[in-house]
Design an enzyme around this catalytic site. Structure first.
Site, PDB file in Angstrom:
ATOM      1  N   HIS A 171       0.819  -1.223   0.000  1.00 10.79           N
ATOM      2  CA  HIS A 171       0.000   0.000   0.000  1.00 10.79           C
ATOM      3  C   HIS A 171       0.850   1.269   0.000  1.00 10.79           C
ATOM      4  O   HIS A 171       0.341   2.343  -0.315  1.00 10.79           O
ATOM      5  CB  HIS A 171      -0.943   0.019   1.203  1.00 10.79           C
ATOM      6  CG  HIS A 171      -2.001  -1.036   1.163  1.00 10.79           C
ATOM      7  ND1 HIS A 171      -2.850  -1.201   0.089  1.00 10.79           N
ATOM      8  CD2 HIS A 171      -2.348  -2.006   2.055  1.00 10.79           C
ATOM      9  CE1 HIS A 171      -3.672  -2.218   0.316  1.00 10.79           C
ATOM     10  NE2 HIS A 171      -3.387  -2.733   1.500  1.00 10.79           N
ATOM     11  N   ASP A 207      -2.724 -10.263  -2.808  1.00  8.00           N
ATOM     12  CA  ASP A 207      -3.317  -9.848  -1.529  1.00  8.00           C
ATOM     13  C   ASP A 207      -4.802  -9.515  -1.748  1.00  8.00           C
ATOM     14  O   ASP A 207      -5.209  -9.124  -2.843  1.00  8.00           O
ATOM     15  CB  ASP A 207      -2.556  -8.616  -1.008  1.00  8.00           C
ATOM     16  CG  ASP A 207      -2.958  -8.186   0.393  1.00  8.00           C
ATOM     17  OD1 ASP A 207      -2.223  -8.515   1.343  1.00  8.00           O
ATOM     18  OD2 ASP A 207      -4.009  -7.501   0.533  1.00  8.00           O
ATOM     19  N   HIS A 209      -6.341  -7.004  -0.824  1.00  7.88           N
ATOM     20  CA  HIS A 209      -6.515  -5.573  -1.085  1.00  7.88           C
ATOM     21  C   HIS A 209      -5.692  -5.133  -2.294  1.00  7.88           C
ATOM     22  O   HIS A 209      -4.621  -5.691  -2.554  1.00  7.88           O
ATOM     23  CB  HIS A 209      -6.055  -4.751   0.134  1.00  7.88           C
ATOM     24  CG  HIS A 209      -6.713  -5.143   1.422  1.00  7.88           C
ATOM     25  ND1 HIS A 209      -6.140  -6.042   2.304  1.00  7.88           N
ATOM     26  CD2 HIS A 209      -7.900  -4.772   1.959  1.00  7.88           C
ATOM     27  CE1 HIS A 209      -6.947  -6.188   3.356  1.00  7.88           C
ATOM     28  NE2 HIS A 209      -8.024  -5.437   3.168  1.00  7.88           N
ATOM     29  N   ASP A 298      -4.599 -12.852   2.940  1.00  6.62           N
ATOM     30  CA  ASP A 298      -5.868 -12.401   3.525  1.00  6.62           C
ATOM     31  C   ASP A 298      -7.050 -12.729   2.611  1.00  6.62           C
ATOM     32  O   ASP A 298      -8.185 -12.323   2.892  1.00  6.62           O
ATOM     33  CB  ASP A 298      -5.842 -10.910   3.922  1.00  6.62           C
ATOM     34  CG  ASP A 298      -5.095 -10.023   2.951  1.00  6.62           C
ATOM     35  OD1 ASP A 298      -4.751 -10.493   1.846  1.00  6.62           O
ATOM     36  OD2 ASP A 298      -4.863  -8.836   3.286  1.00  6.62           O
TER      37      ASP A 298
HETATM   38  N1  Q9C Z   1     -11.425   0.102   9.456  1.00  7.81           N
HETATM   39  C1  Q9C Z   1      -2.654  -5.249   4.040  1.00  7.81           C
HETATM   40  O1  Q9C Z   1      -3.278  -6.288   3.912  1.00  7.81           O
HETATM   41  N2  Q9C Z   1      -7.236  -1.135   7.485  1.00  7.81           N
HETATM   42  N3  Q9C Z   1      -3.219  -4.133   4.535  1.00  7.81           N
HETATM   43  C2  Q9C Z   1      -8.182  -0.085   7.654  1.00  7.81           C
HETATM   44  C3  Q9C Z   1     -10.151   0.538   8.940  1.00  7.81           C
HETATM   45  C4  Q9C Z   1      -6.990  -1.468   6.139  1.00  7.81           C
HETATM   46  C5  Q9C Z   1      -4.590  -4.112   4.931  1.00  7.81           C
HETATM   47  C6  Q9C Z   1      -9.400  -0.594   8.326  1.00  7.81           C
HETATM   48  C7  Q9C Z   1      -6.414  -2.827   5.909  1.00  7.81           C
HETATM   49  C8  Q9C Z   1      -5.052  -2.766   5.299  1.00  7.81           C
HETATM   50  C9  Q9C Z   1      -1.210  -5.191   3.700  1.00  7.81           C
HETATM   51 ZN    ZN Z   2      -4.356  -7.085   2.353  1.00  7.07          ZN
END
Ligand code: Q9C
Ligand code: ZN
Length: 366
Positions: A171, A207, A209, A298
């Site tokens: 990210h 991933d 995301h 994930d």
């Molecule tokens: N409710 C990776 O898998 N988190 N990152 C924000 C706010 C986002 C995931 C959640 C998740 C990021 C590397």
């Molecule tokens: Zn992720």
């Protein structure tokens, strides 16, 4: 067949809190994740290697110098600015640049946190700099090992090398952290492969995301093909990019492929997307001579952050199919938060890759 695993303990003191799901709680991106993976790969008999020192010039090829300097100093500046009570939250932004307005870089660390982040989920704590530089060094070293193996492998394709990176990186953009990512380890591995003689590298991001940072870093470049399979950003983090019509720009037009899938997509749909991704990579294989897999697990059925249905067997299938590309491959750890299954899921990917009879320098025909 054992795989080389590059790993380090230097991530330990990077442990953060996250305001999410209605409360402040320990981040799912925890030190335990790396321990669980490490334990499973030790049990599986893989060969562990310590990372070399990080080459900051390499980091500066994918991140801005002012961003890297910000990461290095943000914690001590945060405490100096706000006092010791500010240690509890870690250094984190609550104000971001406004869309369409000029955004000049502020002088104070509080403002710079907004300037250098796109999400409030990734605080900087005392151990963050040590952790992110070790994580990047792991990616760099894994790339070097693949290149070194290629040099000695003769006609064979070298075995994959696994980079046990924590925190993850996909990210992180050239100058913004977010999504638990600070330095973009997958981009650093890809850049290293180029700097060590690859003509063109593919980054395959599996991933859950969208790999927004990797896409952005290589957006205008045609020496890195970025491909990402992920949940549709219309309803998932990172929300604003990852759509199918983002194909790259300028010289990079045609060198980014996004395969967004609906939340709760079925396994067959995910499988088709992987086929599409692998065909794009092998179509260009005449010019692509190395692969980086941004390995988030994930996508696992029980992942607390995901909605995809993959199981442990699916992960060995992914490993097998990726290895079928026949490219020298660096596997870089990204997300994956179902800690109970994390070790066996990562082990399954490596097992699938190593079971395809890829020849190494030792067993290649001469
Ligand atoms: N409710 C990776 O898998 N988190 N990152 C924000 C706010 C986002 C995931 C959640 C998740 C990021 C590397
Ligand atoms: Zn992720």
């Amino acid at each position: 067949m054992p795989v080389q695993v590059v790993a380090s303990e230097a991530h330990r003191d990077h442990e953060t809190m996250e305001f999410a799901r209605g409360r402040v709680a320990p981040s799912p991106e925890s030190p335990t994740r790396a321990t669980i993976i490490s334990d499973a790969l030790h049990v599986a008999g893989h060969r562990f290697v310590e990372p070399d020192d990080l080459d900051l010039d390499l980091v500066h090829r994918v991140h801005s110098a002012e961003y890297v300097e910000f990461l290095r100093t943000a914690w001590e500046r945060w405490i100096a600015h706000l006092g010791p009570d500010a240690a509890e939250s870690g250094a984190v932004a609550f104000t971001w640049p406004r869309r369409g307005e000029l955004s000049r870089r502020p002088d104070d660390v509080v403002g710079q946190l907004g300037y250098h982040s796109f999400a409030g989920d990734s605080p900087i704590v005392a151990g963050t700099w040590a952790a992110v530089t070790a994580s990047a060094a792991i990616a760099q070293t894994a790339a070097d090992l693949v290149v070194g193996a290629r040099a000695t492998a003769g006609s064979g394709v070298p075995s994959p090398v696994y980079a046990l990176c924590r925190p993850p990186g996909h990210h992180a953009t050239a100058d913004q952290l977010g999504g638990y990512c600070y330095l973009n380890n997958s981009a650093i591995a890809a850049q290293r492969l180029l700097d060590r003689g690859s003509r063109r590298v593919a980054v395959l991001d599996v991933d859950y995301h969208h790999g927004n940072g990797t896409q952005a870093i290589f957006d205008t470049r045609d020496d890195v093909l970025t491909v990402s399979i992920h949940a549709d950003p219309a309803s998932e983090f990172p929300w604003f990019t990852g759509h199918a019509d983002e194909i790259g720009s300028g010289a990079g037009a045609g060198w980014n492929l996004n395969l967004p899938l609906p939340r709760h997509a079925e396994r067959a749909v995910w499988d088709d997307a992987l086929d599409t991704a692998l065909s794009r990579i092998t179509d260009a294989a005449s010019t692509i001579d190395a692969l980086v897999v941004a390995l988030g697990v994930d996508t696992y059925v029980d992942d607390p952050l995901g909605t995809f249905p993959l199981d442990t067997d699916d992960f060995s299938g992914i490993g097998r199919r990726v290895a079928g590309c026949g490219l020298p491959t660096v596997v870089v750890q990204e997300g994956g938060y179902a800690v109970d299954a994390l070790g066996r899921n990562v082990a399954a990917v490596l097992d699938g890759m190593a079971s395809t009879g890829i020849r190494t320098g030792d067993d290649a025909p001469r």
